[in-house]
Structure formats: structure tokens, C-alpha cells
Motif scaffolding. Structure first.
Motif, mmCIF file in Angstrom:
data_model
loop_
_atom_site.group_PDB
_atom_site.id
_atom_site.type_symbol
_atom_site.label_atom_id
_atom_site.label_comp_id
_atom_site.label_asym_id
_atom_site.label_seq_id
_atom_site.Cartn_x
_atom_site.Cartn_y
_atom_site.Cartn_z
ATOM 1 N N ASN B 325 0.857 -1.189 0.000
ATOM 2 C CA ASN B 325 0.000 0.000 0.000
ATOM 3 C C ASN B 325 0.898 1.245 0.000
ATOM 4 N N GLN B 365 -2.066 -0.574 -5.067
ATOM 5 C CA GLN B 365 -2.200 -1.885 -4.422
ATOM 6 C C GLN B 365 -3.317 -2.695 -5.075
ATOM 7 N N ASP B 409 1.472 -4.893 5.265
ATOM 8 C CA ASP B 409 0.918 -5.155 3.925
ATOM 9 C C ASP B 409 1.211 -6.594 3.482
#
Lengths: 318, 559
Positions: B325, B365, B409
């Protein structure tokens, strides 16, 4: 006494050799290449090889160490005309010893002022707490000592800067005004001294409480001395040995550099210089500052040990 | 320029500028510039050197730029080159391999002697001489000079490719055409120094510099203060300021407090405002308009080593590209960065706006796609992905938070990551050796604004073919991409050249995925209300010749 001092000085040589050896090995064990930092991250392998050679880093470690120690040792007539050569700083391309000595006065000033604040704040609090144990004063000062011991110096320093430099602009916001510029010295020295003052207060309180229960104090009271006389003439002098021991250690430690305080207050001392040297893998400067600090600490310890003979007539060195 | 130890910066999410004040110059209020006065700036650390043959960091360059000049410079606050000590831009002949510079007459060193072509030959050979111990020895950038290899190897006492035709004419021959050579000439390594001053300083020219620039060094107290005074014999437009005082050893946080209380003008001009204080200052009506900002020419990325498992599988590298992200990274930096899915920075020629070869969302993302790719690579419930270690340089609070966000993430796609924060020296060591670090968090900042600088040192086979101290930290090597870089390096057709670099980007960011490109940062600095005409330069860390000051001087008696 003379024989004792000579023995201690000889031991100092061994201690310093040990410090030098450990520092040297650790400095080379840490991952990282001083030549890479010196040359920049874009430097070619050829440039790095060349710098290794120029700095003598391509020699075996033991050769580098022996060479270093030989250069650092003081001059010896006939055998060794030159000495006290701590090498050149990689980063600053300047001799190490003058670089340290140039910054030492600032550190010394801060250290002495820090110890001064430790004593003038810590000792009265400790004494007053001990002679009135359990009183409101005693409880209040113990709160102070808890806070003083628990507060991180960098936080305390920033708070002082914000409050007394920014909100109430009484003092400059950090910086160094040269020797004898108290307006710059007060806040860093106070930050340095407060933590120690809290420790001294607790130490002296505990020590005095023990002493005030001893037979000779009871005898002094039985002889009709006032409590003031008992404390000032009999209790405090006997507690001083403990305090002086701690003072000597503190002074040696502070003189070797007070990294956090120097960083927060932009104080150009040898502590910050040492840390910068570590982060830039400036090995000669790391070695120089560590050895310089070690000399100060072992010297301070020797002075403390000798001072015992003056503080306590029972102590004799042979 | 170099891999930076810190990420000071922050974000503009998905191209949306969130900065409250994005002017790159301070408001002047329409005032007329006035001469005189002292500007007070600060640096956290003491400067390493003021010898242009040695200095390779923004602190040193901030001051060097005020003391020296080279043949070329950047025009105003742009990335366009212009003549400086050169009378005009060089004549390029021999299929782009020979450059002839005419030296401007009347340019004097601060000792009063006029600069000649001999001084440039001396300065450049000194800078490249292994005895100088400078970072350019052995080839970076300047290895394109004919005869430089023999000079480096000690087979020649001078560089045959640098010829003095007469006192005002310098001819430079290259082994092959190189379109970034003029940018190389404009770097501080190309600054001219007087031979007699170097000789007089002995081994200490770093602390006794002498050049032709608008200022001369008046005093340098190590660890405390640097004082620059106006150079009366400067050949260019005279600066407004009489003096620049640089206070040394002041942390950026304390420097900003000093600025707010009138004791400082420009806190640490070559790095960003610390994130916490940036948030506070940008919300303060008194200070928000004093913030200036401009995009940095840098790129921050995760490097994945394709020679090490499990990153030898392209599906894994691609999955990581979908997993991160980038918007979170940007937010950590307090709104001072742009999401970047390519390999070039926004101000760089060849940068492709909104480049998005993977079709990522606004945060850069696509978690589901990342999971699918890991499954394609053979990882799933029956075969968990092996735990990885993310190596990063532990330089400030932002760095720790950024690494933690990456960890979070990757956990979302089932990848366990351990964080290993290192000091910069250790970080360079472990990421610069082949087959040592599989996953690392890196940044790269320009040496000069040419796209080759974001490719040659960090993404080519020659940069990967090292045993230590490498800058191609992914150890990425694709011969097809290399051929594109080779062709682009000497291509004299500007448009075609940029297209070649775009093709290179497509191979890296759209096909091979040795990186997860994340963001490029935005520089934000602040100045006191007495400072006028302060601009951020896209290349130089500090330009003071445009600045004038009004009102009472900041107290600079102490550092």
C-alpha cells in the motif's frame, strides 16, 4: 602510598591496552566498510580499493593494531622519537588528538557544571530527608527523586528548551557560547545534573539513615551534642566516602562525553563527536575518543581512591 | 547521487497534492531586494569537507556551492544547463566525443588570480587522482574521459583526454558519446580550485577552501560554526547577503524552535522538516506560508534479489508489487510524496506521469491479485511462503514506521516479514554484497537530472557484477534492458533517447519486477519571516544568492 600509585598507574596501562584491543576488534567486526562511507555510495570498486590502501585498511588486523598502539605510545628516548599519534580521522582528514582536545573544554565545562548541580541539588535534599524521615518533606522529595531518575534526559532537555528557551525566553535554545557563557550552560548542566541529583539524594538519605542509627552517633547524642552538630560533624563526613566515590565515577563518565545532552543542546563536546564517529565508521576517531574517555575514567577512579585517605583516616595504602 | 540513509519525506497521494503551501519560494510581499545582513542556517552534523574533490553529501555541497564554480551550472531554478565559468556552452564535435570549452576571461579566484584552462585540467586530474582519495577515483561518471583508465592505473601521469589548447580553451575527449557528460561537468566534482591554494593548505584543503564563488570561507570552528563572507571579486551577480553563518550540531527539531524564536533563519536547508513538526507548522497560520516545497528527484523502492529464493520466481516479485500500500507509505511521511509505479522521479526527463503498468488502485495496491500470484507461484495453505527479512536503514522514526507498514501489507497476503533496521554503514554493507540480502527498503537520489543516473548505477548488469559495495541492490541484470541503456547513453536524439529509457522502465517495472517502486518525495523547508527570495532548487541543496534578509539579524553568536 607512592608504591600504590605506581602500581595503579601500571595497571592503567594494561586497562587501556585492553580497552584499545576490544574497541579495535569491535570496530572492525561491525558490518560496514569505512572506505565505502568515505567515498560515497556511488564510488567504484577501484576507488574503494585505493582508499583501503591509502588508509592502511588492506593490512592484516593485527598489523594495524600493533602499528596503532606503537604510534599512540608516548615517545621513548632512542627507541621511539615520536608518540601520542592517534592517527587521522577518515571523515575530517585531520589529526585525531587535536580534534578531541579542541572539543574537550566544552565537555569539561558541562561535566563540571553537571556535577555541581548534582551536588547542590541532591545533597541538601538527601540530608533533609534523612533527618526528617517519613515527613511531608521526605515524601515530597522522594517523588522528585523518582521523577528525576525516571525522566529520560533527552525528553527533559527538550522540555527545558521548550519552556525556558521558547515559551519563556530566558535562556538560548541550545548552542555553545564558549567558556564562561553561563546563559548557554545552565539548561544542559541542569538537565545533566537533575538525574544525578535524584540519585545522590536517595543515596545520601539511605546512607545517613544508617549512620544515624550507629553507636558512635548515639554516643555523640548522649554527650549532649545538638542534632545539627551530630549530623554536620559526625554523620555527613562519614557519608562522604560514598558520595565521593560516586562523584568521581560521574565526573569521569561525564568528561568522557555526554552524548544525549550534547546532541539535544547542540553542545560541541566529545560525546557527540564519538557517536558521529561510530556511525561513520571513523575508526581512528572512535579509537581516540574511547581511549581518551577511558583515560579520564581510570584517572578519576584513581583520584577517588586516593581521596579516601583524606576522608577516612582508617584507609591506608601500602 | 546516493542512497540516502533517511526518508524524511512525505506524500501527495496518487498525484493529489496535499501540501498546504506548495510554493517553491518564500513570499516576498513585493518588497525590493536589499543588500547586506547575515543569513543564519544550521546543520545537524559537522561538515565532512569543503574540498570539492572529496565531498559527496548534501551538507558539504550546500556550502561548496557557495564557494566554488565549475564550467557549467543550472539556469536559475531549473534543470537546464548554462555556461558558468565557460564563456558559452561547449562546441561538441567528433560524433559527440569531443567537447571544446572556452573559458570566460576575468574570472578570478578569491586570491585574485585569473582562472585558466590549466586550472581545470589540474582540478579534474586532482579530483580523479587516487592519492586524493576522492569518490570519483576509478571511474564513476568521469571514467568516460579518454585516458582516465591509464591515469587510474598509474600508467599515465595525466589524463590524455583533457587538453589545454590555450589559456582559455579546454578540449575534452571521451571514449564514447555520453549524453550526461555535461551534467557530470556541472557536478561539484568539476569545480575549479587554485593549485597554489591546495599546495599551501597541505593536506588540509578540506578546511581551507578557495574558489571563485560568491562567498569565501571566513571561519570554520569544528562542530560549532561556519562563517562565509561575500567574495568581493566574484564574477557573477553579487549576492545580496554579506554573510552566511552555519550553526553546526543543531538537530532539526531544535533548529526549528530557534527559528520560531528569531534565533535562526533557515533550519537545516538540505533536508526535510521532521514530520511531526511539519504537521504542526503547516497548521499554524503564522508559519504555514513560510513553508516552501518542491518535488525531490528521488525514488524509494523495495529491492527484491531475483538471484535469491523465493524472489527467483517472477510471480513472487509481481505479487509483492501488488501487495504494498504505497498510499500508507506516503501518509507516514505527512503528505510529502507522490506514489510512483516507475523508476524515474517526477522532475526527471523521461518521467511518465500516471505510469501504472499493473493497473494498481489509487494506493498502488491490489491485494487479491497479489494472493493469486503467490498461489500461481505454488504458495498456499499446503506450502506457506517462507518468512522474509526486510533490511532497512534505521535512521529516524519515519523509517521504522515505513518498514512496519510494509510488514503489515505483506502479512495481508500471508507473508511473514521480520524487520531488520540497521545503521547506514551496516545497511550499505549487507545490501551491497551479492546473494546476501533478498529484500531491502531503499532510496536513490539524483546526482544530476538525467535519466541515466536512475539506471546506470542501480539497474544495469555492470552495476550488479560486483563482489561488494554494490548500488544495484537487487543485483538485477537483464541484457536486453542493458542494451537499451547502452544505446540511450550516447544517443544524441533527445526524443529517441527518452523513449529508450521509457522502454527500459517498461522492462523493469512492467516485466521483470526486481523492485516494488513506491514513491518519490517532496522536499519541504521553512524559513524565518526575515528571509526573502528563498527558492528550492531541483539539483542544488541550497542557493543563497537569491536570498535577502530584512529586520534584526538572528542571533548567531553561538552554535
Amino acid at each position: 602510598m607512592t608504591a600504590y600509585i605506581v602500581r595503579r598507574l601500571l595497571w592503567m596501562v594494561f586497562v587501556l591496552l585492553g580497552v584499545a584491543a576490544i574497541t579495535f576488534v569491535v570496530a572492525f567486526m561491525v558490518p560496514g566498510d569505512p572506505a565505502r562511507l568515505y567515498a560515497g555510495t556511488n564510488a567504484s570498486p577501484a576507488a574503494i580499493r585505493s582508499i583501503h590502501h591509502q588508509l592502511g585498511l588492506d593490512r592484516p588486523l593485527i598489523v594495524q593494531f600493533v602499528d596503532y598502539i606503537w604510534r599512540v605510545l608516548p615517545p621513548i628516548p632512542i627507541i621511539k622519537p615520536h608518540g601520542l599519534d592517534f592517527g587521522y580521522s577518515y571523515r575530517y582528514a585531520a589529526p585525531v588528538l587535536p580534534a578531541i582536545l579542541q572539543r574537550f573544554p566544552a565537555t569539561a565545562e558541562l561535566a563540571i557544571a553537571g556535577v555541581f548541580f548534582e551536588v547542590i541539588i541532591g545533597m541538601p535534599i538527601g540530608i533533609l530527608s534523612a533527618i526528617r524521615p517519613g515527613s511531608f518533606w521526605d515524601r515530597a522529595t522522594m517523588v522528585f527523586t523518582f521523577v528525576g531518575l525516571a525522566a529520560p534526559p533527552f525528553w527533559l532537555g527538550l522540555i527545558f528548551l521548550f519552556v525556558f528557551g521558547f515559551l519563556l525566553p530566558i535562556f538560548p535554545i541550545g548552542g555553545y557560547g564558549g567558556l564562561f557563557a553561563p546563559q548557554y550552560l545552565v539548561l544542559p548542566a541542569l538537565t545533566l545534573g537533575l538525574g544525578g541529583a535524584a540519585y545522590y539524594a536517595r543515596l545520601l538519605r539511605a546512607c545517613l539513615l544508617d549512620i544515624l542509627e550507629t553507636d558512635y552517633v548515639r554516643t555523640a547524642r548522649a554527650k549532649g551534642l545538638t542534632e545539627r552538630q551530630v549530623v554536620l560533624r559526625h554523620a555527613i563526613p562519614n557519608a562522604l566516602t560514598v558520595i565521593v566515590t560516586q562523584l568521581g565515577m560521574d565526573l569521569g563518565y561525564f568528561l568522557a562525553g555526554v552524548v544525549v545532552i550534547e546532541t539535544v543542546f547542540a553542545w560541541p563536546g566529545i560525546g557527540k563527536q564519538a557517536v558521529d564517529a561510530i556511525f561513520t565508521l571513523d575508526i581512528p576517531l572512535v579509537m581516540g575518543t574511547v581511549l581518551f574517555g577511558a583515560i579520564l575514567i581510570v584517572t578519576a577512579n584513581l583520584v577517588v581512591d586516593i581521596s579516601y585517605t583524606f576522608l577516612d583516616p582508617r584507609v591506608r595504602y601500602t | 547521487m546516493k542512497r540516502r540513509p533517511t526518508a524524511w519525506l512525505a506524500v501527495m497521494a496518487a498525484g493529489t497534492i496535499l501540501l498546504p503551501a506548495c510554493a517553491n519560494t518564500t513570499p516576498t510581499g513585493g518588497e525590493t531586494p536589499t543588500s547586506g545582513g547575515t543569513l543564519t542556517i544550521s546543520f545537524k552534523d559537522d561538515l565532512k569537507t569543503l574540498d570539492p574533490a572529496i565531498g559527496y553529501d548534501t551538507d558539504s555541497w550546500s556550502i561548496e556551492r557557495q564557494i566554488y564554480n565549475g564550467l557549467l551550472d543550472y539556469d536559475g531554478f531549473t534543470t537546464n544547463l548554462k555556461a558558468d565559468i565557460a564563456e558559452k556552452m561547449p562546441v561538441i564535435t567528433n560524433d559527440g566525443k569531443t567537447y571544446t570549452f572556452k573559458i570566460r576571461k576575468g574570472v578570478k579566484f578569491s586570491n585574485g588570480r585569473e582562472v585558466t584552462a590549466d586550472d581545470f585540467k589540474y582540478s579534474w586530474e586532482r579530483m580523479l587522482d587516487p592519492k586524493t582519495n576522492g569518490p570519483m577515483t576509478g571511474g564513476p561518471f568521469w571514467g568516460v574521459l579518454s585516458g582516465s583508465a591509464d591515469f587510474f592505473n598509474g600508467k599515465a601521469t595525466s589524463i590524455s583526454g583533457i587538453k589545454v589548447l590555450d589559456p582559455n580553451t579546454l578540449e575534452v575527449d571521451l571514449d564514447s558519446p555520453n549524453q550526461s557528460f555535461l551534467n557530470i561537468v556541472a557536478m561539484p566534482f568539476g569545480f575549479v580550485v587554485p593549485k597554489e591554494a591546495v599546495a599551501a593548505a597541505g593536506t588540509d584543503f578540506a578546511h581551507k577552501p578557495m574558489g571563485t564563488g560568491p562567498f569565501v570561507l571566513d571561519k570554520w570552528t569544528a562542530g560549532q560554526l561556519i562563517v562565509l563572507k561575500k567574495n568581493p571579486s566574484y564574477f557573477g551577480t553579487k549576492p545580496y547577503l554579506n554573510e552566511v553563518d552555519a550553526q553546526i550540531g543543531v538537530t532539526p527539531e531544535v533548529a526549528i524552535l530557534r527559528m520560531q524564536s528569531g534565533q535562526m533563519d533557515l533550519p537545516q536547508p538540505d533536508i526535510n522538516i521532521p514530520s511531526a513538526q511539519y504537521v504542526q507548522l503547516s497548521a499554524d497560520p503564522k508559519w504555514k506560508n513560510r513553508i516552501v516545497s518542491t518535488p525531490n528527484v528521488d525514488i524509494w523502492y523495495l529491492a527484491m534479489n531475483p538471484n535469491m529464493k523465493p524472489f527467483d520466481k517472477v510471480e513472487v516479485r509481481k505479487a509483492f508489487n501488488y501487495a504494498i500500500n504505497k498510499g500508507s507509505q506516503a501518509k507516514i511521511l505527512a503528505g510529502r510524496a507522490v506514489i510512483n509505479n516507475g523508476i524515474q522521479a517526477p522532475p526527471m526527463p523521461g518521467y511518465v506521469p500516471n505510469y501504472n503498468p499493473l493497473g494498481l488502485d489509487a494506493n498502488g495496491q491490489n491485494v487479491q491479485k497479489a494472493k493469486d500470484l503467490l498461489a500461481q507461484a505454488g504458495y498456499g495453505p499446503g506450502k506457506p511462503f517462507p518468512p522474509q527479512t526486510l533490511v532497512y536503514t534505521k535512521s529516524n522514526a519515519d523509517a521504522d514506521r515505513e518498514a512496519a507498514a510494509v510488514q503489515q501489507d505483506l502479512a495481508a497476503i500471508g507473508v511473514t516479514v521480520n524487520l531488520q533496521g540497521l545503521a547506514f554503514s551496516a545497511f550499505l554493507d549487507v545490501t551491497g554484497k551479492p546473494n546476501t540480502t533478498a529484500l531491502s527498503y531503499n532510496g536513490w537520489i539524483q546526482d544530476f537530472p538525467d535519466p541515466s543516473d536512475f539506471i546506470d548505477p542501480i539497474l544495469t548488469c555492470s552495476a550488479a557484477n560486483v563482489t561488494a559495495n554494490g548500488s544495484n541492490v537487487a543485483f538485477y541484470c537483464n541484457k536486453t534492458a542493458d542494451a537499451l541503456a547502452d544505446k540511450a547513453r550516447g544517443d544524441t536524439n533527445g526524443t529517441e533517447r527518452l523513449n529508450l529509457y521509457k522502454q527500459f522502465q517498461d522492462v523493469v517495472a512492467g516485466q521483470d519486477f526486481p523492485w516494488v517502486p513506491m514513491y518519490s518525495t517532496v522536499e519541504a523547508n521553512i524559513s524565518s519571516t526575515r528571509v526573502h527570495g528563498y527558492h528550492l532548487h531541483p539539483v542544488w541543496p541550497l542557493i543563497v544568492t537569491s536570498i535577502w534578509v530584512t529586520g534584526a539579524a538572528a542571533s548567531a553568536s553561538a552554535s
